[in-house]
Write an enzyme that holds these catalytic residues in place. Structure first.
Site, PDB file in Angstrom:
ATOM      1  N   ASN A 151       0.883  -1.092  -0.057  1.00 26.47           N
ATOM      2  CA  ASN A 151      -0.045  -0.123  -0.016  1.00 26.47           C
ATOM      3  C   ASN A 151       1.000   1.483  -0.193  1.00 26.47           C
ATOM      4  OD1 ASN A 151       0.502  -0.347   3.041  1.00 26.47           O
ATOM      5  ND2 ASN A 151      -0.811  -1.908   2.655  1.00 26.47           N
ATOM      6  N   SER A 187      -5.686  -1.752   4.683  1.00 31.46           N
ATOM      7  CA  SER A 187      -6.035  -2.421   6.123  1.00 31.46           C
ATOM      8  C   SER A 187      -4.668  -1.852   7.175  1.00 31.46           C
ATOM      9  CB  SER A 187      -5.819  -3.684   6.217  1.00 31.46           C
ATOM     10  OG  SER A 187      -4.739  -4.349   5.728  1.00 31.46           O
ATOM     11  N   GLU A 188      -3.687  -1.500   6.336  1.00 32.23           N
ATOM     12  CA  GLU A 188      -2.411  -0.803   6.943  1.00 32.23           C
ATOM     13  C   GLU A 188      -2.536   0.611   7.279  1.00 32.23           C
ATOM     14  OE1 GLU A 188      -0.933  -3.023   8.198  1.00 32.23           O
ATOM     15  OE2 GLU A 188      -0.358  -4.854   7.178  1.00 32.23           O
ATOM     16  N   HIS A 217       6.654 -10.296   7.399  1.00 31.16           N
ATOM     17  CA  HIS A 217       5.660  -9.497   6.775  1.00 31.16           C
ATOM     18  C   HIS A 217       6.185  -8.874   5.419  1.00 31.16           C
ATOM     19  CE1 HIS A 217       1.945  -6.620   7.191  1.00 31.16           C
ATOM     20  NE2 HIS A 217       2.255  -6.824   5.672  1.00 31.16           N
TER      21      HIS A 217
END
Length: 212
Positions: free
Chosen positions: A27, A73-74, A157
């Site tokens: 993102n 979502s981040e 991640h």
């Protein structure tokens, strides 16, 4: 923030075309300090199908002020940098790039095995503590790992970078991924030599005059 929205769409495609991420992973965001608004890519939309209308605007309280899509979502991991480093940070890039993620999976920092690590603002790239994706806890751990830096690894991640412009934040992501690949490759041959602190001090001294 129409110009910023266009940039996010453009750089979203670059995440894929440069191999920094795959699918809808990763993102990107940019920050307008005058309006105190963050523009961020939406959650789960193919970068080559994304349009400026899909970009979401949030204020520093984390409230959506424009857009019909769910933000990434981040979003908290981006917002914390603008809340606490807004004087210097105008863009954040998160990628699932291969070699950076290999190091993050092993929960290893990237040491100064190459002088170009200076682009990240220090003598290493730290790996954060682990937290589930999309959580406030991860945002806090990432911010802690990126203190005094423009890059960090997210445990198990991926990669997170930031900078005064989107171009610079993206450039840091590309360079750190390249250096992570060199480090992983060198580690397969033996023990990579880490540059001395005095050597890196000279690099940091020369860096401001690098380029045109």
């Amino acid at each position: 923030m129409e110009e910023e929205k266009v940039l996010l769409v453009e750089y979203g495609k670059r995440l894929i075309s440069t191999g920094l991420t795959a699918g809808t992973g990763g993102n990107i965001s940019v920050y307008d300090p005058e309006r105190q608004l963050m523009a961020i890519t939406p959650s789960g939309i193919d970068y080559f199908e994304m349009t400026v209308d899909d970009i979401v605007l949030l204020n520093l309280a984390g409230e959506i002020v424009e857009g019909t899509r769910k933000p990434s979502s981040e979003w908290q991991m981006h917002l914390i940098n603008y809340q606490k480093r807004g004087a210097e940070i105008r863009a954040v890039v998160h990628a699932h790039s291969t070699f950076s993620t290999i190091l993050a999976t092993c929960r290893k920092d990237l040491p100064a095995t190459n002088y170009m690590i200076a682009v990240a603002g220090g003598d290493d790239v730290r790996c954060s503590k682990y937290a589930a994706f999309g959580t406030e806890e991860l945002a806090e751990y990432a911010f802690e790992a990126m203190e005094g830096r423009y890059a960090c690894f997210l445990a198990n991640h991926g990669l997170l970078t930031c900078g005064p412009t989107l171009k610079e934040a993206f450039s840091v992501a590309s360079e750190i991924e390249r250096l992570a690949g060199l480090h992983v490759g060198a580690s397969l041959l033996g023990n990579p030599v880490v540059l001395a602190q005095s050597d890196m001090a000279k690099v940091h001294e020369q860096f401001p005059s690098y380029g045109q």
